[in-house]
Design an enzyme around this catalytic site. Structure first.
Site, PDB file in Angstrom:
ATOM      1  N   ASP A   9     -10.394  -0.279  -0.390  1.00 57.62           N
ATOM      2  CA  ASP A   9      -9.933  -0.668  -1.860  1.00 57.62           C
ATOM      3  C   ASP A   9      -9.865  -2.161  -1.650  1.00 57.62           C
ATOM      4  O   ASP A   9      -9.802  -2.816  -0.657  1.00 57.62           O
ATOM      5  CB  ASP A   9      -8.473  -0.064  -2.338  1.00 57.62           C
ATOM      6  CG  ASP A   9      -7.983  -0.550  -3.505  1.00 57.62           C
ATOM      7  OD1 ASP A   9      -8.853  -0.849  -4.316  1.00 57.62           O
ATOM      8  OD2 ASP A   9      -6.835  -0.606  -3.687  1.00 57.62           O
TER       9      ASP A   9
ATOM     10  N   ASP B 158      -7.179  -4.490  -4.005  1.00 55.45           N
ATOM     11  CA  ASP B 158      -5.857  -4.999  -4.290  1.00 55.45           C
ATOM     12  C   ASP B 158      -4.988  -4.398  -3.245  1.00 55.45           C
ATOM     13  O   ASP B 158      -4.851  -3.229  -3.127  1.00 55.45           O
ATOM     14  CB  ASP B 158      -5.481  -4.678  -5.732  1.00 55.45           C
ATOM     15  CG  ASP B 158      -6.457  -5.491  -6.666  1.00 55.45           C
ATOM     16  OD1 ASP B 158      -6.197  -6.590  -6.540  1.00 55.45           O
ATOM     17  OD2 ASP B 158      -7.298  -4.831  -7.388  1.00 55.45           O
TER      18      ASP B 158
END
Length: 519
Positions: A89, A91
């Protein structure tokens, strides 16, 4: 038989301490009962002796070694030699944000409430309060309360807030009739013939922290100014406001990444290590390309895309992991739009848009335990890939650094050690019902409550640790440990381990197994 340690007993009996009143002492239950049968000592003297003996034993114990803040911790055995594909991922996994990000989201959301929902102009004066909330709390959308639950769905008293004001234990019990919340109230009713509507929302990611801050600030303003409001409407307005501001936030951050993103110089080294070992790398993020590109160029370099075999933006997780029919598209970064042509293969250097994990697996052949995916959210990043697809998972939990540094302080270790021993002392002597014993036990319980609050407050004055209530794991911890094979504070901590390293979970002590004073 010597029932009192005469020299030590005479020294400690009646001596005052600054925090807890009498320094008291301790014998075992059988010894106290035997001594009372001889009618030589009062109950108070013998319980004080028990306390003193336990206190001396606590002080003589060696404190636990420090925990490595850069360690990688295993919930499930994971052999990295089996992993051929590493997914990430973006963020709060690759990009760690400074406190300025929380302030930015709070301010943008506050302005949106005024402009789009006609909230009072006075809310613009409500400043963000850093460190008020922690990740993993629940918001009761019916009662308008922000609260912390443990893994048994029990409320942590002293960690329930209406706005910025703590709610007393008596009021909490009046509202809920119990300290344990029914699972359907928290998670919704999963039975087929029942509507799946939970009364609570679990705020499990770091983007929700400024959202909670805005929610509580506005609620406090309404309460103090005697303005009637509907808790669910307030929650939805704040949630929609903060989420609607994300596109604006993306533009602002992309134009000044140094102000919002923490540098991570070793991130490139980690990607190089994986690439040089012939591992495949992919990125799946909900964020838009221009935002991710600006951050990755700062973190890794302008050639960051060369490290990744597949890059997918605007993935719309968790739907990316649950839907089966949403087509993957090519994203034209120059035109800032997607192309309508059908995607039949995934090529390095191409940016992809939306899609599903099924298509990712079908087009690459990456599946099962050969894939290790890292994210920060137990649900949208980790739950479905481990439960439905058999991927291995790693959680990146930024708060671990603060939590472990707090655990490593001498004062915390001493308080936690003594709390365990004092609790055992209370348990061993709780069956005495005469007035003298009850008075001493009440003092012990008061000291225990004091210690519990001290230990809670060093993590966060309002809500305590992200991972524990007073003694149980939190609701957030339970989900984290269920869905993550390993977890750590930063992805670069894995540089300290070889790519053939096996992470072994610690053998925990079950309630019926050997006792330990320090957990």
């Amino acid at each position: 038989m010597s029932l009192l340690i005469s020299s030590v007993g005479n020294l400690f009996l009646g001596v005052k301490t600054s925090r807890t009143g009498l320094i008291q002492k301790t014998l075992k239950y059988s010894e106290v009962k035997s001594a009372l049968s001889l009618k030589k000592y009062s109950t108070r003297e013998l319980l004080n002796e028990a306390y003193c003996r336990t206190k001396l034993k606590c002080r003589s114990k060696k404190l636990p070694q420090d925990v490595n803040p850069k360690g990688v911790f295993a919930c499930n055995e994971l052999d990295l030699s089996e992993v051929q594909v590493y997914g990430f991922d973006y963020d709060y996994t690759l990009a760690h944000y400074k406190p300025t990000m929380e302030h930015l989201l709070y301010n943008l959301g506050r302005e949106y409430l005024l402009e789009k929902y006609n909230y009072p102009p006075e809310i613009l004066k409500l400043e963000y309060k850093p460190n008020f909330a922690v990740r993993g709390l629940h918001y009761d959308i019916e009662k308008g309360l922000l609260l912390k639950l443990d893994s048994f769905l029990q409320i942590q008293f002293g960690a329930v807030y209406r706005g910025l004001t703590p709610v007393s234990t008596d009021e909490v019990l009046k509202l809920y009739k119990n300290r344990i919340i029914p699972i359907a109230y928290v998670e919704g009713d999963t039975r087929a013939h029942k509507p799946n509507r939970a009364k609570m929302v679990h705020l499990a990611d770091l983007f929700s922290v400024p959202e909670m801050g805005l929610l509580c600030n506005v609620a406090e303003y309404f309460i103090k100014n005697h303005i009637d409001y509907h808790p669910e409407i307030l929650f939805l307005d704040v949630k929609n406001s903060v989420q609607s501001c994300h596109p604006i936030m993306h533009k602002i951050v992309a134009q000044n990444v140094e102000e919002y993103i923490r540098p991570n110089k070793k991130l490139r080294n980690y990607f190089q290590m994986l690439q040089e070992s012939d591992k495949k790398l992919f990125l799946v993020t909900n964020s838009p390309y221009h935002f991710v590109n600006a951050g990755m160029e700062m973190l890794v370099g302008h050639d960051w895309r060369d490290f990744f075999d597949v890059v997918i933006v605007n993935a719309n997780k968790p739907k990316f992991f649950t839907e089966v029919s949403r087509p993957i598209r090519v994203f034209d970064k120059n035109a800032n739009s997607h192309i309508w042509e059908k995607v039949t293969s995934l090529e390095k250097g191409i940016i992809y848009y939306e899609g599903t994990v099924k298509q990712l697996q079908d087009l690459t052949g990456w599946c099962g335990h050969q894939v290790l995916y890292f994210g920060d959210h137990p649900y949208s990043d980790l739950a479905d890939v481990t439960l439905e697809h058999g991927w291995r998972t790693g959680a990146i939990i930024n708060e671990l650094t603060h939590e472990i540094n707090t655990l490593n302080t001498r004062s915390f270790k001493e308080n936690a050690n003594w709390l365990q021993m004092l609790t055992q002392l209370i348990e061993d002597h709780q069956d005495y019902k005469d007035p003298e014993a009850m008075e001493v036990l009440t003092q012990w319980m008061g000291e225990r409550d004091y210690l519990r609050n001290e230990i809670k407050a060093v993590f966060n004055p309002q809500f305590g640790s992200v991972f524990r209530t007073y003694h149980n794991p939190t609701y957030f911890s339970r989900r984290l440990f269920r869905f993550a094979d390993i977890y750590t504070s930063n992805i670069i901590n894995l540089l300290n381990y070889s790519l053939t390293h096996t992470f072994y979970p610690r053998r925990g002590v079950m309630p019926h197994e050997y006792g330990s004073y320090f957990v």
